[in-house]
Design a protein around this motif. Structure first.
Motif, mmCIF file in Angstrom:
data_model
loop_
_atom_site.group_PDB
_atom_site.id
_atom_site.type_symbol
_atom_site.label_atom_id
_atom_site.label_comp_id
_atom_site.label_asym_id
_atom_site.label_seq_id
_atom_site.Cartn_x
_atom_site.Cartn_y
_atom_site.Cartn_z
ATOM 1 N N GLY B 221 0.906 -1.124 0.078
ATOM 2 C CA GLY B 221 0.009 0.069 -0.109
ATOM 3 C C GLY B 221 0.695 1.230 0.045
ATOM 4 O O GLY B 221 0.243 2.584 0.140
ATOM 5 N N TRP B 222 2.123 1.149 0.058
ATOM 6 C CA TRP B 222 3.157 2.438 0.021
ATOM 7 C C TRP B 222 2.928 3.311 -0.986
ATOM 8 O O TRP B 222 2.724 4.463 -0.902
ATOM 9 C CB TRP B 222 4.350 1.923 0.116
ATOM 10 C CG TRP B 222 5.010 1.612 1.501
ATOM 11 C CD1 TRP B 222 4.203 1.381 2.782
ATOM 12 C CD2 TRP B 222 6.053 1.749 2.073
ATOM 13 N NE1 TRP B 222 5.106 0.880 3.802
ATOM 14 C CE2 TRP B 222 6.107 1.364 3.471
ATOM 15 C CE3 TRP B 222 7.499 2.011 1.554
ATOM 16 C CZ2 TRP B 222 7.313 1.225 4.215
ATOM 17 C CZ3 TRP B 222 8.665 1.917 2.441
ATOM 18 C CH2 TRP B 222 8.538 1.704 3.645
ATOM 19 N N PRO B 223 2.606 2.907 -2.300
ATOM 20 C CA PRO B 223 2.608 3.878 -3.502
ATOM 21 C C PRO B 223 1.310 4.928 -3.104
ATOM 22 O O PRO B 223 1.373 5.951 -3.594
ATOM 23 C CB PRO B 223 2.154 3.122 -4.718
ATOM 24 C CG PRO B 223 2.800 1.576 -4.381
ATOM 25 C CD PRO B 223 2.535 1.487 -2.819
ATOM 26 N N ARG B 224 0.358 4.570 -2.363
ATOM 27 C CA ARG B 224 -0.811 5.484 -1.985
ATOM 28 C C ARG B 224 -0.301 6.765 -1.174
ATOM 29 O O ARG B 224 -0.844 7.669 -1.368
ATOM 30 C CB ARG B 224 -2.044 4.992 -1.692
ATOM 31 C CG ARG B 224 -1.961 4.244 -0.241
ATOM 32 C CD ARG B 224 -3.573 4.048 -0.227
ATOM 33 N NE ARG B 224 -3.635 3.679 1.422
ATOM 34 C CZ ARG B 224 -3.466 2.288 1.580
ATOM 35 N NH1 ARG B 224 -3.197 1.291 0.813
ATOM 36 N NH2 ARG B 224 -3.517 1.938 3.030
ATOM 37 N N TYR B 225 0.638 6.625 -0.704
ATOM 38 C CA TYR B 225 1.138 7.630 0.386
ATOM 39 C C TYR B 225 2.291 8.451 -0.544
ATOM 40 O O TYR B 225 2.737 9.369 -0.101
ATOM 41 C CB TYR B 225 1.922 7.246 1.551
ATOM 42 C CG TYR B 225 0.897 6.551 2.552
ATOM 43 C CD1 TYR B 225 -0.012 6.774 3.104
ATOM 44 C CD2 TYR B 225 1.356 4.831 2.463
ATOM 45 C CE1 TYR B 225 -0.899 6.073 3.888
ATOM 46 C CE2 TYR B 225 0.618 4.189 3.322
ATOM 47 C CZ TYR B 225 -0.581 4.468 3.990
ATOM 48 O OH TYR B 225 -1.478 3.933 4.830
ATOM 49 N N LYS B 305 2.266 -4.280 -7.541
ATOM 50 C CA LYS B 305 1.921 -5.023 -6.423
ATOM 51 C C LYS B 305 2.675 -6.183 -6.155
ATOM 52 O O LYS B 305 3.201 -6.424 -5.154
ATOM 53 C CB LYS B 305 0.521 -5.236 -6.266
ATOM 54 C CG LYS B 305 -0.124 -5.577 -4.986
ATOM 55 C CD LYS B 305 -1.540 -5.814 -5.178
ATOM 56 C CE LYS B 305 -2.090 -6.053 -3.695
ATOM 57 N NZ LYS B 305 -3.466 -6.158 -3.640
#
Lengths: 170, 337
Positions: B221-225, B305
């Motif tokens: 989920g890091w890309p969304r930050y 992902k």
């Protein structure tokens, strides 16, 4: 990890790692930094891209100088608030171009001190020839340049900086 | 000029290195791994609160705890002091140095300008030992620097009084009392017990083994930050930096801890700890795999992902290995109380 497997050739950035020696004991080994030895050019490329992107936004008036220098220094709003003593909601406001226009000079000085720049740099971008041989040094930090430096020194007046172009003929 | 004769040695980690160097200066023969292990420095935490722009993780205990726990478990006493007034802090530090007392101080690493500019970041919990002064400069023994370094008074003062989270506030410490006979066996056992508590028994889902598993689950989920591809690449490179380069001794402190276990096996005359030290070295090798995979992904800029799950899968294996390791260590300690 065996001692021989851990070694990285990077004389300018040394670290201590713990590894297995030939006699089977574990102990400290001084070697080069893995990141500096293998990925330093990538690090500089990222830093360059971030800086160019911020400068473009600053020129267009999309971000405030406070946001620009805060990001370059690797700080965020809460950290900058803690370091300046200015409430976070105000810092957030000052990171927008509209909020920046309303900052008092005394507040700007507090930001400048924490961000390690003279107040004057909140209103100007200093460019050098783009050959990486010129540095901008604040408070006389000019030793690393090959060709020359734009040196900015503090004066008796806390809001005034003296900017000098120094050619290095070494 | 006043420079105290002081044996400068580089260390893996600034706090354990500083404590070990100061104690050796005062005649207590102790290694950096022993300081780290007795203080139960090994740890894991994965953190993301609503106020944080990006998740972060820690592979060691809270800054300051290496000294406090080591002191509590060995009987060594440190004099510590924080200041509101920089002038008073400077005056008292100068007096101590002039009396021949090397003093450890907490600083913002950014202002330690004997390191190259690209290397320096704002971290308020760096520890160095001041071993002398001359005019407007101080002589510094910094565990991350190959030689005794010099720093100008102004930068040093800025570093000691930088604000923000975990602000140093001029904090300084030095040993004032070292027991003649330290019960090293008890201190080591307490250190081992503390480590099993850190990794297995803290009932929070982001600490210890549970924290490693949370990290494994959340990394996709890091890309969304991320604000940009460069920003994300930088954050993924930081996994490698935090595990290998930022004062860990490699493998996220696991190689340093393996060294401690090897020393501990000799002091406790327990050959099973020697076997476990080799196992911990192998666990450290596994963390190095995480580092190398992260650097590769960051360099290739492939943040799909599937690629991030590669890091997650490696982390899950580390969690399983460490869970098994610390459960057996816990059992070993119960059998030898």
């Amino acid at each position: 990890m065996k001692e021989k497997e851990i070694e990285v050739d990077c004389p300018y950035q040394q670290v201590i790692l713990y590894a297995e020696k030939d006699d089977g004991t574990f102990g400290p080994v001084q070697t080069g930094s893995y990141m500096a030895g293998n990925h330093i050019s990538e690090h500089f490329r990222i830093a360059d891209n971030v800086s160019k992107d911020l400068i473009a936004k600053l020129r267009k008036g999309q971000i405030s100088p406070v946001y620009f220098y805060m990001t370059l220094e690797g700080l965020n709003i809460s950290e900058l608030a803690g370091r300046t003593g200015i409430p976070a909601f105000r810092v957030k406001r000052h990171t927008t171009p509209a909020g920046f226009r309303k900052i008092r000079i005394s507040t700007l000085k507090r930001y400048a001190d924490v961000l390690n720049i003279p107040v004057a740099n909140m209103f100007q971008l200093i460019n050098t020839v783009e050959d990486r041989n010129w540095d901008i040094g604040y408070q006389g930090d000019i030793d690393s340049s090959k060709t020359g430096t734009i040196s900015q020194s503090v004066t008796g007046n806390p809001l005034l900086v003296e900017t000098k172009v120094i050619t290095n003929h070494k | 000029m006043s420079q105290i004769p002081f044996r400068h040695i580089m260390a893996a980690h600034c706090e354990s290195g500083t404590v070990a160097a100061l104690l050796n200066h005062h005649g207590m023969k102790i290694s950096e791994p022993m300081v780290f292990g007795i203080a139960s420095g090994i740890f894991f935490a994965y953190l993301k609160t609503p106020g944080m722009e990006f998740p972060m993780f820690a592979v060691r205990s809270m800054p300051g705890q290496v000294r406090t726990r080591f002191a509590a478990r060995t009987g060594v006493k440190f004099r510590t002091k924080k200041y509101r007034n920089p002038e008073k802090a400077e005056k008292e530090l100068n007096e101590l140095i002039d009396k021949g007392q090397p003093v450890a101080v907490q600083v913002d690493f950014f202002y330690m300008n004997y390191f190259p500019a690209w290397y320096r970041i704002h971290v308020n919990v760096h520890f160095v030992t001041v071993i002398g002064r001359e005019g407007d400069k101080y002589f510094i023994s910094d565990s991350y620097h190959p030689r005794i370094a010099e720093i100008d008074r102004e930068s040093f003062l800025k570093g000691r009084f930088a604000g923000g989270s975990m602000a140093p506030k001029g904090f300084m410490f030095y040993p004032v009392s070292i027991p003649e006979n330290v019960d090293l066996q008890k201190a080591i056992k307490d250190g081992l017990t503390g480590a099993t508590k850190n990794m297995l028994k803290i009932p929070l889902p982001f600490i210890g083994i549970k924290g490693i598993r949370r990290f494994a689950d959340k990394i996709t989920g890091w890309p969304r930050y991320a604000k940009s591809e460069d920003y994300l690449a930088d954050k993924i490179f930081r996994i490698t930096i935090f595990l290998e380069d930022q004062g860990t001794g490699g493998g996220g402190f696991r190689f340093l801890y393996a060294s401690f276990l090897q020393e501990a096996s000799k002091v406790l005359q327990n050959p099973r700890l020697e076997d476990m030290s080799r196992e911990m070295m192998a666990i450290g090798d596994g963390w190095r795999e995480v580092s190398l995979a992260s650097a590769k992904i960051a360099k290739q800029r492939d943040f799909s992902k599937a690629r991030l799950m590669e890091i997650g899968d490696l982390l899950r294996v580390r969690a399983d290995m460490e869970e098994s390791f610390f459960k057996r260590l816990d059992k070993e300690l119960s059998n030898h109380k």
